[in-house]
Design an enzyme around this catalytic site. Structure first.
Site, PDB file in Angstrom:
ATOM      1  N   HIS A   1      -4.596   6.497  -0.716  1.00  0.00           N
ATOM      2  CA  HIS A   1      -3.812   5.286  -0.511  1.00  0.00           C
ATOM      3  C   HIS A   1      -4.317   4.224  -1.461  1.00  0.00           C
ATOM      4  O   HIS A   1      -5.383   4.364  -2.080  1.00  0.00           O
ATOM      5  CB  HIS A   1      -3.862   4.812   0.954  1.00  0.00           C
ATOM      6  CG  HIS A   1      -5.166   4.195   1.397  1.00  0.00           C
ATOM      7  ND1 HIS A   1      -6.248   4.952   1.779  1.00  0.00           N
ATOM      8  CD2 HIS A   1      -5.545   2.908   1.529  1.00  0.00           C
ATOM      9  CE1 HIS A   1      -7.240   4.150   2.142  1.00  0.00           C
ATOM     10  NE2 HIS A   1      -6.849   2.906   1.991  1.00  0.00           N
TER      11      HIS A   1
ATOM     12  N   HIS B   1      -5.223   0.120  -2.510  1.00  0.00           N
ATOM     13  CA  HIS B   1      -5.656  -1.214  -2.076  1.00  0.00           C
ATOM     14  C   HIS B   1      -5.136  -2.202  -3.113  1.00  0.00           C
ATOM     15  O   HIS B   1      -5.725  -2.366  -4.180  1.00  0.00           O
ATOM     16  CB  HIS B   1      -7.190  -1.289  -1.998  1.00  0.00           C
ATOM     17  CG  HIS B   1      -7.766  -0.698  -0.762  1.00  0.00           C
ATOM     18  ND1 HIS B   1      -9.109  -0.748  -0.461  1.00  0.00           N
ATOM     19  CD2 HIS B   1      -7.175  -0.058   0.285  1.00  0.00           C
ATOM     20  CE1 HIS B   1      -9.335  -0.167   0.701  1.00  0.00           C
ATOM     21  NE2 HIS B   1      -8.174   0.270   1.172  1.00  0.00           N
TER      22      HIS B   1
ATOM     23  N   GLU C   1       0.856  -1.184   0.000  1.00  0.00           N
ATOM     24  CA  GLU C   1       0.000   0.000   0.000  1.00  0.00           C
ATOM     25  C   GLU C   1       0.893   1.236   0.000  1.00  0.00           C
ATOM     26  O   GLU C   1       1.866   1.308   0.744  1.00  0.00           O
ATOM     27  CB  GLU C   1      -0.928   0.017   1.219  1.00  0.00           C
ATOM     28  CG  GLU C   1      -1.984  -1.070   1.189  1.00  0.00           C
ATOM     29  CD  GLU C   1      -3.209  -0.755   2.047  1.00  0.00           C
ATOM     30  OE1 GLU C   1      -3.257   0.312   2.690  1.00  0.00           O
ATOM     31  OE2 GLU C   1      -4.140  -1.596   2.050  1.00  0.00           O
TER      32      GLU C   1
ATOM     33  N   ASP D   1     -10.285   1.811   7.489  1.00  0.00           N
ATOM     34  CA  ASP D   1     -10.264   3.148   6.861  1.00  0.00           C
ATOM     35  C   ASP D   1     -11.257   4.070   7.566  1.00  0.00           C
ATOM     36  O   ASP D   1     -10.951   5.232   7.855  1.00  0.00           O
ATOM     37  CB  ASP D   1     -10.643   3.041   5.376  1.00  0.00           C
ATOM     38  CG  ASP D   1      -9.557   2.417   4.518  1.00  0.00           C
ATOM     39  OD1 ASP D   1      -9.905   1.797   3.488  1.00  0.00           O
ATOM     40  OD2 ASP D   1      -8.362   2.538   4.869  1.00  0.00           O
TER      41      ASP D   1
END
Lengths: 152, 99
Positions: free
Chosen positions: A93, A95, A35, A106
């Site tokens: 970010h 995944h 990530e 999150d």
């Protein structure tokens, strides 16, 4: 699920310069299968992203499915943006091999009044990019329209 | 001699400013500890409470509180005693991920 749009459909959406959109996607694929995380920088009303700032994923564990940015980094970012006359719009970010849907982690870790972009990266290729914003009661995150500006 | 601190400035992080009337810092008076200052802030701006505290009233793990340059975790936590004109900063961490 389609998250990016080519026109503003809602008054509370977020617009993004195309080179920023491309840059986030590039950052995401370069970090795969881990990530990656970065800051979204833009206007004072937090309605437009005009640049992005890649950050170090400081998570002390599996960075394949978690990210973290500590308070010292936050302080540096706030200072830098203040000096530039910019505002923190939110964070992005990735995944890896997972949808661009926010997770319970999150949501639990999200801060109010910020936009959270999640980019799905599957087999090393950038896929969907979705934008989320935490509800004030923290119960869920709402999808936010993401408008990618056309090249002029 | 009174040990009540006269005034303390609390720095508010950007995401919380819409919840504090867009103020980037708040001056709080007449409190002795970090905990008392935070409680005063929360009483004045209750919308920040869910983002500062867990359901049991403890500070959320993502919320870091500094007195000057020192994290209160390495002092006496919310019981940390204050000096007049010191500055408290609420500094978030960020985290998340697919699982």
């Amino acid at each position: 699920m389609s998250c990016e749009t080519t026109k503003m459909e809602e008054s509370d959406g977020l617009s993004m310069a195309r080179d920023v959109w491309l840059g986030i996607r590039s950052h995401g694929t370069s970090g795969y299968p881990l990530e990656v995380v970065g800051a979204l920088v833009g206007s004072a009303d937090r309605r437009r992203v005009r640049s992005y700032l890649p950050l170090e994923n400081e998570f002390d564990g599996s960075r394949h499915n978690r990210y973290a940015v500590g308070p010292e980094a936050w302080r540096r970012i706030e200072k830098q943006l203040h000096q530039q006359g910019d505002e923190l719009v939110g964070f992005y970010h990735t995944h890896p091999d997972h949808p661009a849907q926010y997770s319970e982690v999150d949501r639990d870790r999200a801060l109010p009044n910020l936009s959270y972009i999640i980019l799905s990266v599957v087999d090393g290729e950038a896929q969907q990019m979705c934008c989320w914003q935490l509800r004030e009661d923290r119960s869920a995150m709402d999808a936010q329209y993401l408008y990618v500006e056309n090249e002029s | 001699m009174s040990d009540v601190v006269l005034s303390v400035r609390v720095q508010i992080p950007g995401p919380f400013r819409p919840l504090t009337g867009q103020k980037s810092s708040i001056v709080v008076e007449q409190h002795r500890t970090v905990g008392e200052v935070l409680k005063a802030l929360e009483a004045r701006f209750p919308r920040v409470v869910p983002h500062l505290r867990d359901a049991d009233g403890t500070l959320r793990s993502m919320i870091n509180v500094y007195v000057g340059d020192e994290d209160i975790r390495f002092l006496e936590g919310e019981a940390t005693r204050l000096k007049t004109d010191c500055e408290i900063a609420i500094v978030p961490s960020i985290a998340g991920g697919e699982s």
